[in-house]
Scaffold this active site. Structure first.
Site, PDB file in Angstrom:
ATOM      1  N   THR A  66      35.297  39.490  37.973  1.00 18.38           N
ATOM      2  CA  THR A  66      36.098  39.271  39.183  1.00 18.38           C
ATOM      3  C   THR A  66      37.172  38.224  38.890  1.00 18.38           C
ATOM      4  O   THR A  66      36.961  37.346  38.056  1.00 18.38           O
ATOM      5  CB  THR A  66      35.177  38.773  40.316  1.00 18.38           C
ATOM      6  OG1 THR A  66      34.244  39.804  40.628  1.00 18.38           O
ATOM      7  CG2 THR A  66      35.962  38.424  41.585  1.00 18.38           C
ATOM      8  N   GLY A  67      38.295  38.334  39.601  1.00 18.26           N
ATOM      9  CA  GLY A  67      39.315  37.289  39.499  1.00 18.26           C
ATOM     10  C   GLY A  67      40.670  37.842  39.119  1.00 18.26           C
ATOM     11  O   GLY A  67      40.818  39.044  38.863  1.00 18.26           O
ATOM     12  N   GLY A 117      36.251  36.810  33.770  1.00 17.40           N
ATOM     13  CA  GLY A 117      37.116  35.645  33.598  1.00 17.40           C
ATOM     14  C   GLY A 117      36.277  34.377  33.576  1.00 17.40           C
ATOM     15  O   GLY A 117      35.044  34.431  33.587  1.00 17.40           O
ATOM     16  N   GLU A 157      28.161  37.644  39.420  1.00 16.95           N
ATOM     17  CA  GLU A 157      28.607  37.600  38.015  1.00 16.95           C
ATOM     18  C   GLU A 157      27.471  37.163  37.094  1.00 16.95           C
ATOM     19  O   GLU A 157      27.302  37.707  35.994  1.00 16.95           O
ATOM     20  CB  GLU A 157      29.790  36.635  37.869  1.00 16.95           C
ATOM     21  CG  GLU A 157      31.071  37.165  38.494  1.00 16.95           C
ATOM     22  CD  GLU A 157      32.220  36.182  38.428  1.00 16.95           C
ATOM     23  OE1 GLU A 157      33.376  36.624  38.495  1.00 16.95           O
ATOM     24  OE2 GLU A 157      31.976  34.962  38.321  1.00 16.95           O
TER      25      GLU A 157
HETATM   26  O1  R5P Z   1      34.373  33.735  41.157  1.00 17.06           O
HETATM   27  C1  R5P Z   1      35.234  34.071  40.379  1.00 17.06           C
HETATM   28  C2  R5P Z   1      35.069  34.217  38.950  1.00 17.06           C
HETATM   29  O2  R5P Z   1      34.117  33.420  38.361  1.00 17.06           O
HETATM   30  C3  R5P Z   1      36.343  34.282  38.141  1.00 17.06           C
HETATM   31  O3  R5P Z   1      36.037  35.025  37.002  1.00 17.06           O
HETATM   32  C4  R5P Z   1      36.904  32.937  37.737  1.00 17.06           C
HETATM   33  O4  R5P Z   1      37.088  32.160  38.900  1.00 17.06           O
HETATM   34  C5  R5P Z   1      38.231  33.072  36.983  1.00 17.06           C
HETATM   35  O5  R5P Z   1      39.168  33.662  37.818  1.00 17.06           O
HETATM   36  P1  R5P Z   1      40.703  33.780  37.442  1.00 17.06           P
HETATM   37  O6  R5P Z   1      40.809  34.762  36.353  1.00 17.06           O
HETATM   38  O7  R5P Z   1      41.361  34.222  38.716  1.00 17.06           O
HETATM   39  O8  R5P Z   1      41.169  32.406  37.038  1.00 17.06           O
END
Ligand code: R5P
EC number: 5.3.1.6
Length: 228
Positions: free
Chosen positions: A28-29, A85, A106
């Site tokens: 996710t993200g 991510g 996750e």
């Molecule tokens: O809850 C969200 C996840 O752990 C994401 O993978 C993490 O916050 C990284 O997100 P982004 O790629 O938007 O920085």
């Protein structure tokens, strides 16, 4: 390249590791969004057959909109690879996740995956964890008391709120408390402490979990192998 271009770069690089027939954990993200787009392209162009297990409703929705088959975790007997991510990764490949409030699903998907890969732009690499606030998913019932307990422990907790003043809700309808720690010197000890607090469902410390990290750097993607 700006940060979004670096995120797109690692998203595109990561899908090269996806093989026909795989059961793939989909993180996710904002970085994973690019990965899902690139995966959708491979499915459409190459007729790649994969089954995805998503770590959030939003990732499931995006993947399905691109023709990727999504199953629930309990409908599959294993996951070959999960691509996700991260918010911070330290020198020992320990991570903080949950900036998007998805760390509970996750982590459940990660521990059920044969291999875990994280994709990040280079700003996520740190020497010590903790500058990024550590997310906790907490049960709403009694959560103010949990917050007070964490405060009493000197962990600088704060409920995560929406702009219009409501609690941020996870996909499991729980709240998020962020711990503003600045620096985490002993992540395993902290994880053990947090695991023992009733009402905390899961924390965002992802320790000894990742196998491979793909880092988006100005001169291209760099692949770091953490553990086999
Ligand atoms: O809850 C969200 C996840 O752990 C994401 O993978 C993490 O916050 C990284 O997100 P982004 O790629 O938007 O920085």
């Amino acid at each position: 390249m700006d940060q979004n271009a670096l995120k797109a770069l690692v998203g595109q690089e990561a899908v090269k590791y996806v093989e026909d027939g795989m059961i793939l954990g989909i993180g996710t993200g904002s970085t994973v969004r690019y990965m899902i787009d690139a995966l959708g392209e491979r499915v459409a162009k190459e007729g790649l057959h994969i089954v995805g297990v998503a770590t959030s409703d939003r990732s499931a929705k995006q993947a399905e909109s691109l023709g990727i088959t999504i199953k629930q975790l309990d409908q599959v007997d294993h996951i070959d690879l999960t691509i996700d991510g991260a918010d911070e990764i330290d020198d020992n490949f320990q991570g903080i996740k949950g900036g998007g409030a998805a760390h509970l699903w996750e982590k459940i998907v990660a521990i059920n995956s044969t291999k875990n890969m994280w994709i990040v732009d280079e700003s996520k690499l740190v020497h010590h964890l903790g500058k990024f606030p550590l997310p906790l998913e907490v049960i709403p019932f009694g959560s103010t008391h949990v917050l007070e307990k964490l405060d009493g422990m000197g962990l600088h907790p704060e409920f995560r709120m929406t702009e219009d003043g409501h609690h941020v809700l996870t996909d499991s309808k729980n709240y998020i408390i962020d711990l503003h720690l600045g620096r985490i010197d002993h992540p395993h000890e902290l994880a053990n402490t947090l695991n023992g607090i009733v009402g905390v469902v899961e924390h965002g410390l992802f320790l000894d979990l990742v196998n491979t990290v793909i880092v988006g750097r100005q001169d291209g993607p760099e692949v770091l192998n953490a553990r086999d």
